[in-house]
Design an enzyme around this catalytic site. Sequence first.
Site, PDB file in Angstrom:
ATOM      1  N   HIS A 109       0.761  -1.283   0.069  1.00 54.77           N
ATOM      2  CA  HIS A 109       0.149   0.150   0.136  1.00 54.77           C
ATOM      3  C   HIS A 109       0.893   1.180   0.088  1.00 54.77           C
ATOM      4  CE1 HIS A 109      -3.339   2.417   0.742  1.00 54.77           C
ATOM      5  NE2 HIS A 109      -2.734   3.116   1.673  1.00 54.77           N
ATOM      6  N   ASP A 145      -6.628  -2.105   4.331  1.00 51.53           N
ATOM      7  CA  ASP A 145      -5.223  -1.494   4.715  1.00 51.53           C
ATOM      8  C   ASP A 145      -4.891  -1.515   6.243  1.00 51.53           C
ATOM      9  OD1 ASP A 145      -5.248  -0.961   1.870  1.00 51.53           O
ATOM     10  OD2 ASP A 145      -5.965   0.837   1.903  1.00 51.53           O
TER      11      ASP A 145
HETATM   12  C1  GAR Z   1       1.593   0.815  -6.231  1.00 54.07           C
HETATM   13  O1  GAR Z   1       2.056   2.174  -5.904  1.00 54.07           O
HETATM   14  C2  GAR Z   1       0.983   0.134  -5.335  1.00 54.07           C
HETATM   15  O2  GAR Z   1       1.401   0.533  -3.995  1.00 54.07           O
HETATM   16  C3  GAR Z   1      -0.489   0.782  -5.242  1.00 54.07           C
HETATM   17  O3  GAR Z   1      -0.589   0.794  -6.861  1.00 54.07           O
HETATM   18  C4  GAR Z   1       0.565   0.996  -7.321  1.00 54.07           C
HETATM   19  C5  GAR Z   1       0.811  -0.241  -8.352  1.00 54.07           C
HETATM   20  O4  GAR Z   1       1.840  -0.099  -9.261  1.00 54.07           O
HETATM   21  N1  GAR Z   1      -1.400   0.022  -4.806  1.00 54.07           N
HETATM   22  C6  GAR Z   1      -2.614   0.507  -4.221  1.00 54.07           C
HETATM   23  O5  GAR Z   1      -2.726   1.758  -4.234  1.00 54.07           O
HETATM   24  C7  GAR Z   1      -3.291  -0.330  -3.551  1.00 54.07           C
HETATM   25  N2  GAR Z   1      -4.498   0.188  -2.840  1.00 54.07           N
HETATM   26  P1  GAR Z   1       2.227  -1.307 -10.067  1.00 54.07           P
HETATM   27  O6  GAR Z   1       1.188  -1.989 -10.732  1.00 54.07           O
HETATM   28  O7  GAR Z   1       3.547  -0.662 -11.162  1.00 54.07           O
HETATM   29  O8  GAR Z   1       2.754  -2.410  -8.929  1.00 54.07           O
END
Ligand code: GAR
Length: 212
Positions: A109, A145
């Site tokens: 997160h 979360d």
């Molecule tokens: C990441 O920053 C992750 O922490 C966030 O989405 C992004 C995904 O990037 N997750 C959330 O916000 C979940 N609530 P990625 O697809 O390149 O790994």
Amino acid sequence: MKRIVVLVSGRGSNMTALADRCTAEGWPARLVGVVSSRPGAVALEAAAGRGIATAVVDARGYADRRDFDAALAGVVERLEPDLVVLAGFMRILGADFVARFAGRMLNVHPSLLPSFTGLHTHQRAIDAGCTVAGATVHFVTAELDHGPIVVQGVVPLRPGDDAATLAARVLAVEHVMLPLAVRWFVEDRLRIEGQRVRQLDGAAQQILAGGL
Ligand code: GAR
């Protein structure tokens, strides 16, 4: 070999960081499937290119969350995971799904939990006047979360940061933290004790990115 299933919704940079570290470091584990809630997610191509099985459970195809969760659980369970990793998975999972994978599901997160659960975490950290931001890897529980924290990564906010510049620096830390947490899990180096997670070697459960 522990079997890891990764749930994604988009770009998949955390999934690729995980897959590549797992291979490069020869963990006693392998990614046996990447499941996306969105068709066409970039992550699917990245997984297929690494020889990892992919599947889509399109959230738009289900009338309500229970039906979606049940379909997703079926796909995930057929892959017989020891660990499920939510890596940029943008759906809220219901209590039934979470219970099925209790103690073996991790989420990354993009905030220092318990601050800024939910969405738009970087803008909210900037708006709140925080001087540090970061990301958290935690076990997933029914409360969004809020599960036991495995590792946190801290990055300083810089003058002039906007949500995009901050997100990029936090993401770089996520790419270190998530593989670290998963490696600890597959090597049986984590113990959940109530709301806390103990790293059994005593390794530091935080990454501080940026000097004093
Ligand atoms: C990441 O920053 C992750 O922490 C966030 O989405 C992004 C995904 O990037 N997750 C959330 O916000 C979940 N609530 P990625 O697809 O390149 O790994």
